[in-house]
Design an enzyme around this catalytic site. Structure first.
Site, mmCIF file in Angstrom:
data_model
loop_
_atom_site.group_PDB
_atom_site.id
_atom_site.type_symbol
_atom_site.label_atom_id
_atom_site.label_comp_id
_atom_site.label_asym_id
_atom_site.label_seq_id
_atom_site.Cartn_x
_atom_site.Cartn_y
_atom_site.Cartn_z
ATOM 1 N N ASP A 1 0.736 -0.937 0.021
ATOM 2 C CA ASP A 1 -0.065 0.361 0.140
ATOM 3 C C ASP A 1 1.038 1.352 -0.243
ATOM 4 O O ASP A 1 1.998 1.022 0.340
ATOM 5 C CB ASP A 1 -0.916 -0.028 0.754
ATOM 6 C CG ASP A 1 -1.297 0.900 0.594
ATOM 7 O OD1 ASP A 1 -2.143 1.195 0.357
ATOM 8 O OD2 ASP A 1 -2.098 2.200 2.079
ATOM 9 N N SER A 2 0.204 2.288 -0.128
ATOM 10 C CA SER A 2 1.285 3.648 -0.571
ATOM 11 C C SER A 2 1.444 4.371 0.790
ATOM 12 O O SER A 2 2.361 4.866 1.544
ATOM 13 C CB SER A 2 -0.236 4.311 -0.766
ATOM 14 O OG SER A 2 -0.990 4.575 -0.193
ATOM 15 N N TYR B 1 -1.248 8.901 -2.990
ATOM 16 C CA TYR B 1 -0.811 8.331 -4.583
ATOM 17 C C TYR B 1 -1.965 8.961 -4.323
ATOM 18 O O TYR B 1 -2.296 9.398 -5.896
ATOM 19 C CB TYR B 1 -0.774 6.776 -4.188
ATOM 20 C CG TYR B 1 0.363 5.665 -4.235
ATOM 21 C CD1 TYR B 1 1.595 6.802 -3.368
ATOM 22 C CD2 TYR B 1 0.711 5.206 -5.124
ATOM 23 C CE1 TYR B 1 2.666 5.912 -2.844
ATOM 24 C CE2 TYR B 1 1.493 3.990 -3.944
ATOM 25 C CZ TYR B 1 2.645 4.493 -4.247
ATOM 26 O OH TYR B 1 4.149 3.810 -4.286
ATOM 27 N N GLY B 2 -3.258 9.728 -4.047
ATOM 28 C CA GLY B 2 -4.578 9.554 -4.483
ATOM 29 C C GLY B 2 -4.520 10.683 -5.287
ATOM 30 O O GLY B 2 -6.043 11.221 -5.662
ATOM 31 N N CYS C 1 -4.073 -1.489 -1.853
ATOM 32 C CA CYS C 1 -4.277 -0.185 -2.481
ATOM 33 C C CYS C 1 -5.713 -0.342 -3.453
ATOM 34 O O CYS C 1 -5.066 -0.113 -5.094
ATOM 35 C CB CYS C 1 -3.149 0.564 -2.480
ATOM 36 S SG CYS C 1 -2.518 2.627 -3.309
ATOM 37 N N ASN C 2 -6.463 0.424 -3.387
ATOM 38 C CA ASN C 2 -7.464 1.155 -4.584
ATOM 39 C C ASN C 2 -7.239 2.112 -5.861
ATOM 40 O O ASN C 2 -6.482 1.521 -6.975
ATOM 41 C CB ASN C 2 -8.191 1.197 -3.876
ATOM 42 C CG ASN C 2 -9.908 0.703 -3.164
ATOM 43 O OD1 ASN C 2 -10.032 0.294 -3.723
ATOM 44 N ND2 ASN C 2 -8.889 0.758 -1.959
ATOM 45 N N THR C 3 -6.199 2.677 -5.378
ATOM 46 C CA THR C 3 -5.655 4.109 -6.112
ATOM 47 C C THR C 3 -4.452 3.129 -6.731
ATOM 48 O O THR C 3 -4.678 3.110 -8.511
ATOM 49 C CB THR C 3 -4.718 4.781 -5.574
ATOM 50 O OG1 THR C 3 -6.122 5.262 -3.983
ATOM 51 C CG2 THR C 3 -4.569 6.214 -6.531
ATOM 52 N N GLU D 1 -2.400 9.355 7.593
ATOM 53 C CA GLU D 1 -1.299 9.166 8.501
ATOM 54 C C GLU D 1 -0.441 9.721 9.454
ATOM 55 O O GLU D 1 0.612 10.183 9.474
ATOM 56 C CB GLU D 1 -0.683 9.016 6.825
ATOM 57 C CG GLU D 1 -1.326 8.501 5.417
ATOM 58 C CD GLU D 1 -0.163 7.295 5.636
ATOM 59 O OE1 GLU D 1 1.058 7.040 6.396
ATOM 60 O OE2 GLU D 1 -0.653 6.451 5.170
ATOM 61 N N CYS E 1 -10.767 3.083 -0.230
ATOM 62 C CA CYS E 1 -9.714 3.223 0.083
ATOM 63 C C CYS E 1 -9.794 2.238 1.114
ATOM 64 O O CYS E 1 -10.210 2.047 2.159
ATOM 65 C CB CYS E 1 -9.726 4.501 0.680
ATOM 66 S SG CYS E 1 -7.619 5.450 1.088
ATOM 67 N N THR E 2 -8.504 1.807 1.296
ATOM 68 C CA THR E 2 -8.212 0.664 2.731
ATOM 69 C C THR E 2 -7.625 1.903 4.070
ATOM 70 O O THR E 2 -7.412 0.939 4.639
ATOM 71 C CB THR E 2 -6.845 0.079 1.804
ATOM 72 O OG1 THR E 2 -5.521 0.890 1.410
ATOM 73 C CG2 THR E 2 -7.121 -0.967 1.484
ATOM 74 N N HIS E 3 -7.176 3.531 3.992
ATOM 75 C CA HIS E 3 -7.168 3.774 4.894
ATOM 76 C C HIS E 3 -8.715 4.342 5.906
ATOM 77 O O HIS E 3 -8.678 4.303 6.632
ATOM 78 C CB HIS E 3 -6.330 5.478 4.103
ATOM 79 C CG HIS E 3 -5.139 5.287 4.461
ATOM 80 N ND1 HIS E 3 -4.740 4.462 2.948
ATOM 81 C CD2 HIS E 3 -4.145 5.414 5.126
ATOM 82 C CE1 HIS E 3 -3.160 4.723 3.414
ATOM 83 N NE2 HIS E 3 -2.561 4.985 3.778
HETATM 84 N N1 DGL Z 1 -4.552 3.153 0.287
HETATM 85 C C1 DGL Z 1 -5.144 4.022 -1.074
HETATM 86 C C2 DGL Z 1 -6.321 2.727 -1.364
HETATM 87 O O1 DGL Z 1 -7.003 2.544 -1.236
HETATM 88 C C3 DGL Z 1 -4.612 5.005 -0.592
HETATM 89 C C4 DGL Z 1 -3.871 5.985 -0.921
HETATM 90 C C5 DGL Z 1 -3.343 6.863 -1.358
HETATM 91 O O2 DGL Z 1 -3.783 7.928 -1.373
HETATM 92 O O3 DGL Z 1 -1.904 6.904 -0.892
HETATM 93 O O4 DGL Z 1 -6.458 3.942 -2.165
#
Ligand code: DGL
Length: 282
Positions: free
Chosen positions: A18-19, A50-51, A81-83, A166, A200-202
């Protein structure tokens, strides 16, 4: 992606990428369902989020992370990570893997999430809360309509939510403002939504607050259980890959940022103490 090594038959850990910390919400469910496997988690915390980044940048960062996980012996990598799943998975699967590592596999998390919603929504109106990159990619509506063409999908980008997690501000009173704003925006755009995907996994780390602003009767879906079940099914259907996944129950965590900071935050998210290594990617 450069060729990283000749193919080895030595079993390795399952890579989870993941990011940042978000993938831990996926890792937690995977290791609970499949505790016998070895896992190597990589958080690219130095370059999160990353988003808000372009397709090319997310693709390049994700390739570097996948390459690192392969170099550590992983044969199977989950983009938790979805992104990255939205912006990099297809190119990595179609362009990079055949060229550099045809026996290895990289799996995303959007498809397994989407597969579960057909039985959940009654109104056939679904909302997706995700990063700007995931929403702009249109991956959720595209994947949902492949399986359930009748479902109406509305997406809302929540650019502040990943930084809240984060920076460990996700439980602070200030977080409520951003959470309420995006939940309200989503439901104002389609009042018939009865199911909201946290894409989003966050975001599962924000779920207590999200639920405060979601009306009763609207379900909030997280991805971890669906991804874990899908991985279990994948390994059962691919014994050749299962044989390449080591099973000593070892867990290793890596971050591109400070290892002590990751250790402190991740231990909090996972409610267990972990050892963490700092890594540099090339
Ligand atoms: N956890 C990432 C996701 O599921 C997100 C990330 C990010 O913006 O870094 O998209």
């Amino acid at each position: 992606m450069k060729d990283i090594s000749h193919f080895s038959n030595v079993p390795g850990p399952i890579g989870i990428f993941d990011s940042g910390y978000g993938g831990l919400t996926i890792y937690r469910e995977i290791q609970e369902l499949l505790p016998q496997y070895n896992y190597l988690y990589l958080g690219d915390n130095a370059r999160t989020p990353y988003g808000t980044r372009s397709f090319d940048v997310v693709y390049e960062f994700t390739r570097q992370c996948v390459k690192y996980l392969f170099s550590q012996g992983c044969h199977l990598v989950i983009l938790a990570c979805n992104t990255a799943s939205a912006k990099a998975l297809r190119s990595i699967q179609q362009v990079d893997l055949p060229a550099i590592s045809p026996q290895n596999r990289v799996l995303g998390i959007i498809r397994p999430t989407v597969e579960t919603i057909g039985d959940v929504t009654r109104s056939r109106h679904v909302g997706v809360l995700a990063t700007e990159g995931t929403i702009k990619s249109n991956s959720y509506p595209l994947e949902i309509h492949k399986l359930f063409p009748d479902i109406v999908v509305t997406g809302e980008a929540c650019p502040m939510w990943v930084p809240l997690v984060e920076t460990c501000e996700h439980k602070s009173p200030g977080a409520d403002y951003f959470i309420k704003r995006h939940v309200d925006n989503l439901l104002a755009r389609d009042s018939q939504i009865d199911t909201i995907i946290l894409g989003c996994t966050h975001y599962p780390m924000l779920i207590e607050k999200i639920k405060q602003y979601v009306p009763q009767g609207v379900r909030v879906l997280t991805q971890g259980a669906a991804v874990a079940a899908s991985l279990k099914d994948y390994l059962a259907r691919h014994p050749e890959m299962d044989a390449l996944c080591a099973k000593d129950g070892r867990r290793v965590f890596c971050t591109t940022e400070s290892d002590s900071r990751f250790c402190e935050q991740a231990s909090r998210f996972l409610e267990q103490s972990i050892d963490v290594m700092h890594v540099t990617l090339d």
